[in-house]
Scaffold this active site. Sequence first.
Site, PDB file in Angstrom:
ATOM      1  CB  CYS A  84      -0.891  -0.020   1.243  1.00  0.00           C
ATOM      2  SG  CYS A  84      -1.897   1.465   1.466  1.00  0.00           S
ATOM      3  CB  ILE A  85       2.173   3.581  -2.033  1.00  0.00           C
ATOM      4  CG1 ILE A  85       2.984   4.878  -2.049  1.00  0.00           C
ATOM      5  CG2 ILE A  85       1.379   3.429  -3.311  1.00  0.00           C
ATOM      6  CD1 ILE A  85       4.059   4.906  -3.121  1.00  0.00           C
ATOM      7  N   GLY A  95       6.119  14.970  -6.381  1.00  0.00           N
ATOM      8  CA  GLY A  95       7.052  13.923  -6.784  1.00  0.00           C
ATOM      9  C   GLY A  95       7.367  12.896  -5.714  1.00  0.00           C
ATOM     10  CD  GLU A 118      -1.158  -7.016  -1.677  1.00  0.00           C
ATOM     11  OE1 GLU A 118      -2.306  -7.250  -1.257  1.00  0.00           O
ATOM     12  OE2 GLU A 118      -0.173  -6.817  -0.931  1.00  0.00           O
ATOM     13  CB  SER A 131       4.272   7.877 -14.818  1.00  0.00           C
ATOM     14  OG  SER A 131       5.158   8.963 -14.979  1.00  0.00           O
TER      15      SER A 131
END
Length: 265
Positions: A84-85, A95, A118, A131
């Site tokens: 998870c981010i 950024g 994940e 990206s």
Amino acid sequence: GGHLCQLSLWEVDGAMERVYCENLCLLSKLFLDHKTLYYDTAPFFFYLLTEYCEEPGGGGKGGHHLIGYFSKEKVSELDYNLACILIFPNYQRHGYGKLLISFSYELTKREQKVGSPEKPLSDLGKLSYRSYWTYVLLSKLSSFDGSSSIQDLSLCTGVKVEDVISTLQALDMVRYWKGQYMVVLPCPDRLEEQLQSHRVPMLCDETKLKWPLHTARPGQKEGGAEGLGGDLQGPAERTGGGGQQIGLGSASAEESAADKPGGPQ
């Protein structure tokens, strides 16, 4: 304006700091639509990016403000290097998301593995990862000598083969021939044009990364929160505290929160 800011990265063991990590998961639930909550944080490491701000003339007063984090399974049978981010809304579009993604791959390479986030990715997660993969692969292909394979690209970037293939397919730079995928590049000028069309993201400088491999079993690592910050060198020449060092690349790309439904959410 008027503030002295430093960036630091921290590794927090979900087994050693359960309450902190559970609260972090609950907090991030407010900003991620598809999060599932798991209260067993022991199988995960959490990597936190913070900004230390000190008011000039404030007598040394200040504190670390959380920018974002990602979680990672200590042992992943599917080679996931990120569960998870999240970049908190007030720090988005600077950024930092790609910085954390880049850092996750540098850890993977230190482990002499390849990895992938994940699945399934959210819409924002897909955009951020595609990206990042595009920029990293175009950078490697700009010095392509015709002998490197997709497997070679995977090993040198830490990006799993299927993610390399899907990114090259989107760039129309791969063909399936005689049972295998082959890299097919446009003329050098066109390749350089594609690379220049991407803003240079803020990346982790592997030469400044000091991070020991974990040899203890999950949950038995000494310590709770370890500073990985120190000399976070970017366009603003930020210098972080915390002891060990990690570096940044050049100018930041536009970035928003990337999230993955799953993991310690």
